[in-house]
Design a protein around this motif. Structure first.
Motif, PDB file in Angstrom:
ATOM      1  N   ARG A 166      -9.391  -0.326  -3.638  1.00 33.50           N
ATOM      2  CA  ARG A 166      -9.815  -1.676  -3.849  1.00 33.50           C
ATOM      3  C   ARG A 166     -11.589  -1.420  -3.721  1.00 33.50           C
ATOM      4  O   ARG A 166     -12.426  -1.955  -4.308  1.00 33.50           O
ATOM      5  CB  ARG A 166      -9.639  -2.740  -2.880  1.00 33.50           C
ATOM      6  CG  ARG A 166      -8.129  -3.240  -3.173  1.00 33.50           C
ATOM      7  CD  ARG A 166      -7.837  -4.292  -1.949  1.00 33.50           C
ATOM      8  NE  ARG A 166      -6.527  -4.665  -2.243  1.00 33.50           N
ATOM      9  CZ  ARG A 166      -5.583  -5.306  -1.325  1.00 33.50           C
ATOM     10  NH1 ARG A 166      -6.170  -5.886  -0.099  1.00 33.50           N
ATOM     11  NH2 ARG A 166      -4.306  -5.513  -1.789  1.00 33.50           N
TER      12      ARG A 166
ATOM     13  N   SER B  89       0.734  -1.222   0.131  1.00 37.61           N
ATOM     14  CA  SER B  89       0.001   0.219  -0.021  1.00 37.61           C
ATOM     15  C   SER B  89       1.001   1.239  -0.036  1.00 37.61           C
ATOM     16  O   SER B  89       1.592   1.456   0.914  1.00 37.61           O
ATOM     17  CB  SER B  89      -1.151   0.038   1.259  1.00 37.61           C
ATOM     18  OG  SER B  89      -1.888   0.947   0.959  1.00 37.61           O
TER      19      SER B  89
ATOM     20  N   ASN C  72      -4.474  -3.368  -7.604  1.00 38.44           N
ATOM     21  CA  ASN C  72      -5.482  -3.466  -6.964  1.00 38.44           C
ATOM     22  C   ASN C  72      -6.829  -2.991  -7.947  1.00 38.44           C
ATOM     23  O   ASN C  72      -7.903  -3.303  -7.594  1.00 38.44           O
ATOM     24  CB  ASN C  72      -5.585  -2.316  -5.779  1.00 38.44           C
ATOM     25  CG  ASN C  72      -4.483  -2.605  -4.620  1.00 38.44           C
ATOM     26  OD1 ASN C  72      -4.570  -3.801  -4.343  1.00 38.44           O
ATOM     27  ND2 ASN C  72      -3.322  -1.876  -4.394  1.00 38.44           N
TER      28      ASN C  72
ATOM     29  N   THR D 244     -12.161  -6.273   1.671  1.00 39.75           N
ATOM     30  CA  THR D 244     -10.859  -5.768   1.178  1.00 39.75           C
ATOM     31  C   THR D 244      -9.616  -6.348   1.630  1.00 39.75           C
ATOM     32  O   THR D 244      -8.527  -5.950   1.312  1.00 39.75           O
ATOM     33  CB  THR D 244     -10.846  -4.216   0.903  1.00 39.75           C
ATOM     34  OG1 THR D 244     -10.879  -3.853   2.465  1.00 39.75           O
ATOM     35  CG2 THR D 244     -12.027  -3.761   0.460  1.00 39.75           C
TER      36      THR D 244
ATOM     37  N   SER E 204      -4.229   1.244  -0.579  1.00 35.81           N
ATOM     38  CA  SER E 204      -4.866  -0.116  -1.254  1.00 35.81           C
ATOM     39  C   SER E 204      -6.287  -0.236  -0.807  1.00 35.81           C
ATOM     40  O   SER E 204      -7.112  -0.755  -1.793  1.00 35.81           O
ATOM     41  CB  SER E 204      -3.874  -1.400  -0.960  1.00 35.81           C
ATOM     42  OG  SER E 204      -3.941  -1.536   0.598  1.00 35.81           O
TER      43      SER E 204
END
Length: 395
Positions: free
Chosen positions: A221, A170, A185, A301, A217
């Motif tokens: 997502r 991330s 992602n 997620t 991230s």
């Protein structure tokens, strides 16, 4: 006659001695073959994780160089959990391979530390760890950011100290990052949207369960999943989203509705006025499902979020709700095998840890890096999770 027997005896001794030597050679050969097989077997345990990394230059340590005794620092979102343990294994393997490649031993070995906060959304703890690691002046640093906007000051200090920083898992929009090593992602979240829409027969309500609201991230997502549903699946509607780091906001929402008389958490009489902190996370999630009784699917997620949804669905005895999400820890795979999870986007944490070290060393060498290193993902279901190639990616 005596001479004849002496000659025969001598010949027998030579034959036996030769046989013993030959037997010894066969035994040694078998031992060497066994060792070779062990080495090949060990390589195969993680080679599949490296083979899916793109560009391929980040799947090996060939041509990398660092001064003897150099120190690398890798900071994850968490120090706990199977996903992060797999990242750490990849980090350690890359450094082990690098030391072997360079012939470094003893004090000359390149050293690495993997660290992270106790929970995956403790921003303050991660920033404190980052401060401590910068004080150790590593040759390079890799970090998976809990909060995409929380580390810019530290990154400025790293730049001033000539400490290159790479992101993994991330990242952020900070311009000074040398590379970002991650799952795609956008593509994976859109794939998850397609799979969930298929599972609910292209019609019905779905709820998003995100592990946090601050990491890039998780944001990507959620945004890509929502966009894909809106663009490609008009019969499916995202009716709510819960971010686990925003539990206090959901607790307040539940308490306000209880106090207003628009929601009864136990289906009984209206209680005395309740406070937000008296609402548990279980009760807050129960509220989401109660407010959306026609929900057909859930999207999570992260592995933590997936497991939280599974527990909620079991508790509420929801049998006909499809669930897709990320990761593949033991609890998720068990639920997948039992049909309680529809499918999982399985990332490549080992490969991510490995490629992060490669990117960090390249940055320290000033060798140049790709802006994005894609570590890949695999769609895993009850039907294929035992397949040979997929099992190599599970952790």
């Amino acid at each position: 006659m005596k001479k004849l027997w002496s000659a025969v005896a001598a010949a027998l001794c030579v034959t036996l001695l030769s046989s013993a030597c030959a037997a010894g050679n066969v035994s040694d050969a078998k031992a060497e073959n066994t060792e070779d097989k062990k080495v090949k077997s060990t390589e195969k345990e993680y080679q599949r994780s490296l083979d899916i990394i793109q560009p391929r230059a980040y799947s090996n340590v060939n041509g990398l160089k660092l001064e003897p005794g150099s120190y690398l620092s890798i900071i994850g979102k968490s120090s706990d959990g199977q996903y992060w343990e797999a990242v750490e294994k990849g980090v350690l393997q890359a450094v082990k391979d690098l030391n072997k490649e360079l012939g470094y031993k003893g004090k000359d070995k390149i050293k690495v530390t993997y660290s992270g906060p106790a929970t995956a959304y403790d921003v303050d703890d991660q920033v404190n760890i980052l401060d401590e690691e910068l004080d150790r002046y590593p040759a390079a640093l890799g970090i998976s950011m809990v909060d995409a906007k929380a580390c810019d000051v530290q990154f400025d200090l790293a730049a001033e100290g000539d400490i290159p920083v790479v992101a993994f898992d991330s990242g952020s929009d900070y311009q000074g990052l040398m590379a970002t090593v991650e799952t795609d992602n956008d593509k994976s979240a859109r794939a998850a949207a397609d799979k969930l829409a298929e599972a609910v027969n292209e019609a019905g309500e779905v709820i998003i369960f995100a592990n946090d609201s601050k990491s890039k991230s998780s944001q990507e997502r959620e945004q890509s999943f929502t966009a894909q549903i809106a663009e490609q699946h008009p019969g499916v509607t995202v009716v709510d989203a819960y971010h686990r780091d925003q539990l206090p906001e959901l607790q307040k929402r539940v308490a306000d509705e209880i106090n207003a008389g628009t929601y009864q958490k136990d289906g009984g009489d209206k209680p005395e006025e309740v406070t937000a902190d008296s609402i548990t996370e279980e009760e807050a999630v129960n509220y989401l499902f109660a407010k959306h009784p026609n929900v057909k699917g859930c999207y999570a997620t992260s592995g933590e979020a997936v497991n939280a949804v599974v527990e909620s669905m079991d508790r509420l005895e929801l049998k006909d709700v499809a669930l897709v999400g990320y990761d593949a820890d033991d609890a998720e795979i068990e639920a997948l095998s039992e049909g309680r999870i529809t499918g999982l986007i399985v990332q490549n944490p080992f490969g991510m840890g490995y490629a992060t070290v490669v990117a960090a060393v390249r940055a320290a060498m000033k060798a140049g890096n790709e802006a994005i290193v894609n570590t890949g993902y695999t769609w895993v279901t009850k039907e294929n999770y035992k397949d040979k190639d997929i099992k190599k990616l599970l952790y």
